[in-house]
Motif scaffolding. Structure first.
Motif, mmCIF file in Angstrom:
data_model
loop_
_atom_site.group_PDB
_atom_site.id
_atom_site.type_symbol
_atom_site.label_atom_id
_atom_site.label_comp_id
_atom_site.label_asym_id
_atom_site.label_seq_id
_atom_site.Cartn_x
_atom_site.Cartn_y
_atom_site.Cartn_z
ATOM 1 N N GLU A 124 0.819 -1.210 0.000
ATOM 2 C CA GLU A 124 0.000 0.000 0.000
ATOM 3 C C GLU A 124 0.857 1.267 0.000
ATOM 4 O O GLU A 124 0.377 2.347 -0.338
ATOM 5 N N TYR A 125 2.127 1.145 0.397
ATOM 6 C CA TYR A 125 2.993 2.322 0.447
ATOM 7 C C TYR A 125 3.430 2.783 -0.939
ATOM 8 O O TYR A 125 3.853 3.920 -1.113
ATOM 9 N N VAL A 126 3.336 1.886 -1.921
ATOM 10 C CA VAL A 126 3.831 2.215 -3.261
ATOM 11 C C VAL A 126 3.120 3.446 -3.806
ATOM 12 O O VAL A 126 3.741 4.361 -4.359
ATOM 13 N N GLU A 127 1.804 3.485 -3.650
ATOM 14 C CA GLU A 127 1.027 4.606 -4.194
ATOM 15 C C GLU A 127 1.445 5.926 -3.557
ATOM 16 O O GLU A 127 1.435 6.972 -4.208
ATOM 17 N N ALA A 128 1.825 5.886 -2.281
ATOM 18 C CA ALA A 128 2.186 7.114 -1.572
ATOM 19 C C ALA A 128 3.572 7.624 -1.964
ATOM 20 O O ALA A 128 3.820 8.833 -1.910
ATOM 21 N N TYR A 129 4.472 6.723 -2.388
ATOM 22 C CA TYR A 129 5.858 7.132 -2.591
ATOM 23 C C TYR A 129 6.349 7.042 -4.036
ATOM 24 O O TYR A 129 7.271 7.745 -4.414
ATOM 25 N N SER A 130 5.770 6.154 -4.820
ATOM 26 C CA SER A 130 6.268 5.957 -6.177
ATOM 27 C C SER A 130 5.672 6.979 -7.143
ATOM 28 O O SER A 130 4.514 7.363 -7.023
ATOM 29 N N ARG A 131 6.481 7.382 -8.113
ATOM 30 C CA ARG A 131 6.026 8.297 -9.156
ATOM 31 C C ARG A 131 6.148 7.633 -10.527
ATOM 32 O O ARG A 131 6.352 8.290 -11.526
ATOM 33 N N LEU A 132 5.977 6.321 -10.576
ATOM 34 C CA LEU A 132 6.176 5.573 -11.807
ATOM 35 C C LEU A 132 4.913 5.449 -12.644
ATOM 36 O O LEU A 132 4.944 4.864 -13.718
ATOM 37 N N GLY A 133 3.798 5.978 -12.182
ATOM 38 C CA GLY A 133 2.544 5.832 -12.911
ATOM 39 C C GLY A 133 1.684 4.759 -12.281
ATOM 40 O O GLY A 133 2.189 3.791 -11.695
ATOM 41 N N ARG A 134 0.364 4.895 -12.402
ATOM 42 C CA ARG A 134 -0.563 4.014 -11.691
ATOM 43 C C ARG A 134 -0.401 2.554 -12.074
ATOM 44 O O ARG A 134 -0.360 1.672 -11.218
ATOM 45 N N GLN A 135 -0.323 2.262 -13.371
ATOM 46 C CA GLN A 135 -0.237 0.873 -13.808
ATOM 47 C C GLN A 135 1.040 0.215 -13.309
ATOM 48 O O GLN A 135 1.028 -0.917 -12.812
ATOM 49 N N VAL A 136 2.153 0.936 -13.428
ATOM 50 C CA VAL A 136 3.421 0.397 -12.933
ATOM 51 C C VAL A 136 3.383 0.232 -11.420
ATOM 52 O O VAL A 136 3.871 -0.763 -10.871
ATOM 53 N N ASN A 137 2.791 1.204 -10.727
ATOM 54 C CA ASN A 137 2.685 1.115 -9.271
ATOM 55 C C ASN A 137 1.899 -0.125 -8.842
ATOM 56 O O ASN A 137 2.250 -0.798 -7.867
ATOM 57 N N GLN A 138 0.815 -0.420 -9.553
ATOM 58 C CA GLN A 138 0.017 -1.590 -9.206
ATOM 59 C C GLN A 138 0.826 -2.874 -9.385
ATOM 60 O O GLN A 138 0.759 -3.787 -8.550
ATOM 61 N N ARG A 139 1.589 -2.940 -10.457
ATOM 62 C CA ARG A 139 2.414 -4.130 -10.683
ATOM 63 C C ARG A 139 3.530 -4.229 -9.650
ATOM 64 O O ARG A 139 3.862 -5.324 -9.171
ATOM 65 N N LEU A 140 4.110 -3.076 -9.320
ATOM 66 C CA LEU A 140 5.169 -3.073 -8.319
ATOM 67 C C LEU A 140 4.626 -3.485 -6.957
ATOM 68 O O LEU A 140 5.258 -4.250 -6.225
ATOM 69 N N ALA A 141 3.427 -3.001 -6.610
ATOM 70 C CA ALA A 141 2.801 -3.387 -5.344
ATOM 71 C C ALA A 141 2.556 -4.893 -5.301
ATOM 72 O O ALA A 141 2.780 -5.548 -4.269
ATOM 73 N N ALA A 142 2.094 -5.465 -6.423
ATOM 74 C CA ALA A 142 1.862 -6.911 -6.477
ATOM 75 C C ALA A 142 3.171 -7.673 -6.320
ATOM 76 O O ALA A 142 3.231 -8.716 -5.641
ATOM 77 N N LEU A 143 4.244 -7.163 -6.932
ATOM 78 C CA LEU A 143 5.555 -7.799 -6.811
ATOM 79 C C LEU A 143 6.045 -7.765 -5.369
ATOM 80 O O LEU A 143 6.562 -8.768 -4.852
ATOM 81 N N ILE A 144 5.843 -6.627 -4.700
ATOM 82 C CA ILE A 144 6.262 -6.511 -3.297
ATOM 83 C C ILE A 144 5.481 -7.485 -2.429
ATOM 84 O O ILE A 144 6.042 -8.142 -1.540
ATOM 85 N N ARG A 145 4.173 -7.610 -2.688
ATOM 86 C CA ARG A 145 3.358 -8.551 -1.910
ATOM 87 C C ARG A 145 3.847 -9.988 -2.090
ATOM 88 O O ARG A 145 3.893 -10.760 -1.126
ATOM 89 N N ARG A 146 4.203 -10.352 -3.314
ATOM 90 C CA ARG A 146 4.708 -11.713 -3.547
ATOM 91 C C ARG A 146 6.046 -11.922 -2.852
ATOM 92 O O ARG A 146 6.309 -12.988 -2.281
ATOM 93 N N TYR A 147 6.891 -10.898 -2.923
ATOM 94 C CA TYR A 147 8.193 -10.992 -2.245
ATOM 95 C C TYR A 147 8.000 -11.191 -0.732
ATOM 96 O O TYR A 147 8.623 -12.071 -0.119
#
Length: 419
Positions: A124-147
């Protein structure tokens, strides 16, 4: 019992996880258990004030998206050597990152039962801190959850302070059962003011205390309280804490013309913080990413009702209409302000909620939470013993993924997400 605690955050850092780990170490030590804390910070060893246990620190660097949080390399030999000398009965990791992997590696090497406690909704922190764009943020958040889920799949026992966070782990792919073990609250320190001190209170005071960081949703909190401050000149919003968004919050207070009613008080600790909280009338939160926020529990213990957004793990500790009020996260009306005004204008309601707030906080007292933690340690020992027997029968080596494998994969995946 001999216990090693591993955490990427620890006092003098100020946040809920640091407080929880320190409180657990003190409670275990006070009960006669041998404790060693492995964490980050300058130097190899540093005295822990009056704490009767050793704190060992290793160097770390800030996270790219979260500069206030530091992370240590996952491959450091010192903690493994310390585990060999300390000979713990259990290793308890409070982070899925660098120091957590060091604890996991020490457990693997020594055949030591491993328990992991998950504290934070990192996805959930990705949206607050990342500036990579919404679609990329969603994928990054999913990757972090899997990690994160993969890390806790390596543990013999997993615990979380809230059911919401446990569900988030399972959604990320963690298949192990999760024990719900609340963060321990020091109900002897955080307590209501004496009756005569309550009678001397002046004005109406709303308080927020904690880190001033993007994930806390503080600009929205200020705007949610704005109607109350405008309609009630004698009401103040006191913000206790510091952090990266302090400057923007100060500017917002001036922009709204509320600089005289919004007071920034900086960090407070110890008895000073307790008295500041206990002398307040209402505690507020607009965060959407809380697991089990210690600030809200500490407010309840001081008899201070809470008005908060009903998001993440907050509804598990705040019962709407009983020890506070909950407001829908997507509410666009003045419901939040109306709930504040109900409490401000009705002394009897405020007093009744204060009593119920204090009573509800007792469920998180240190003694009960420590017993649950010790139960989880015993469960980890049983699970580890069963795994060893099963491994011998099948001729298998010890399980668990080497952290270096994940460390090599993550940068490449992030690079692909950005493309």
């Amino acid at each position: 019992m001999r216990v090693m605690l591993f955490s990427d955050t620890y006092p003098p850092q100020v946040n809920g996880v640091a407080t929880s780990v320190h409180s657990l170490a003190r409670a275990l030590s006070d009960q006669g258990h041998a404790v060693m804390v492995c964490t980050v910070g300058g130097g190899r060893r540093r005295a822990a004030g009056d704490d009767p246990f050793v704190v060992v620190r290793t160097r770390a660097v800030p996270l790219p998206l979260y500069a206030d949080f530091t992370i240590a390399p996952p491959i450091v030999r010192v903690f493994g050597r310390l585990a060999q000398h300390f000979r713990p009965d259990v290793i308890h990791c409070h982070t899925p990152f660098g120091v957590g992997w060091q604890g996991a590696r020490a457990a693997i090497a020594g055949g030591i039962p491993l328990i992991g406690t998950h504290h934070t909704l990192f996805g959930e922190y990705v949206e607050a801190y990342s500036r990579l764009g919404r679609q990329v943020n969603q994928r990054l958040a999913a990757l972090i959850r899997r990690y994160v889920a993969n890390f806790y799949n390596q543990c013999d026992v997993v615990s979380c302070a809230s059911r919401y966070l446990a569900n988030d782990l399972h959604a990320g792919g963690m298949y192990r059962p999760v024990a719900i073990v609340p963060n321990a609250l020091n109900t002897e320190r955080f307590r209501p003011l004496a009756a005569e001190e309550q009678a001397r209170k002046m004005g109406k005071r709303i308080i927020y205390f904690g880190r001033l960081a993007a994930e806390k949703n503080l600009p929205r909190m200020m705007r949610l309280t704005e109607p109350v401050l405008r309609r009630h000149p004698d009401v103040t919003l006191e913000i206790v804490g510091e952090g990266p968004v302090l400057g923007s919050l100060t500017s917002l207070a001036y922009e709204l013309g509320l600089e005289r009613q919004v007071r920034f008080l900086g960090w407070m600790r110890g008895e000073t913080l307790v008295r500041q909280v206990a002398s307040s009338d209402i505690c507020v939160s607009a965060s959407l990413t809380e697991n089990q926020p210690m600030a809200l529990l500490e407010s309840l213990a001081c008899g201070v009702p809470v008005v908060a957004l009903a998001a993440a793990g907050v509804p598990e500790i705040i019962e709407d209409g009983m020890n506070g009020f909950l407001v829908a996260p997507d509410d666009t009306t003045e419901t939040f302000a109306q709930r504040l005004e109900e409490l401000i204008g009705d002394a009897e309601l405020r007093a009744a909620m204060s009593v119920r707030a204090y009573a509800s906080a007792q469920a998180y007292a240190q003694a009960a939470c420590l017993r649950m933690t010790l139960d989880s340690y015993e469960e980890a020992q049983r699970t580890a013993a069963e795994r060893r027997v099963l491994g011998r029968r099948r001729g298998l080596r010890a399980r668990r993924l080497d952290p270096r494998h994940l460390a090599r994969r993550i940068p490449g995946r992030i690079a692909r997400l950005r493309r």
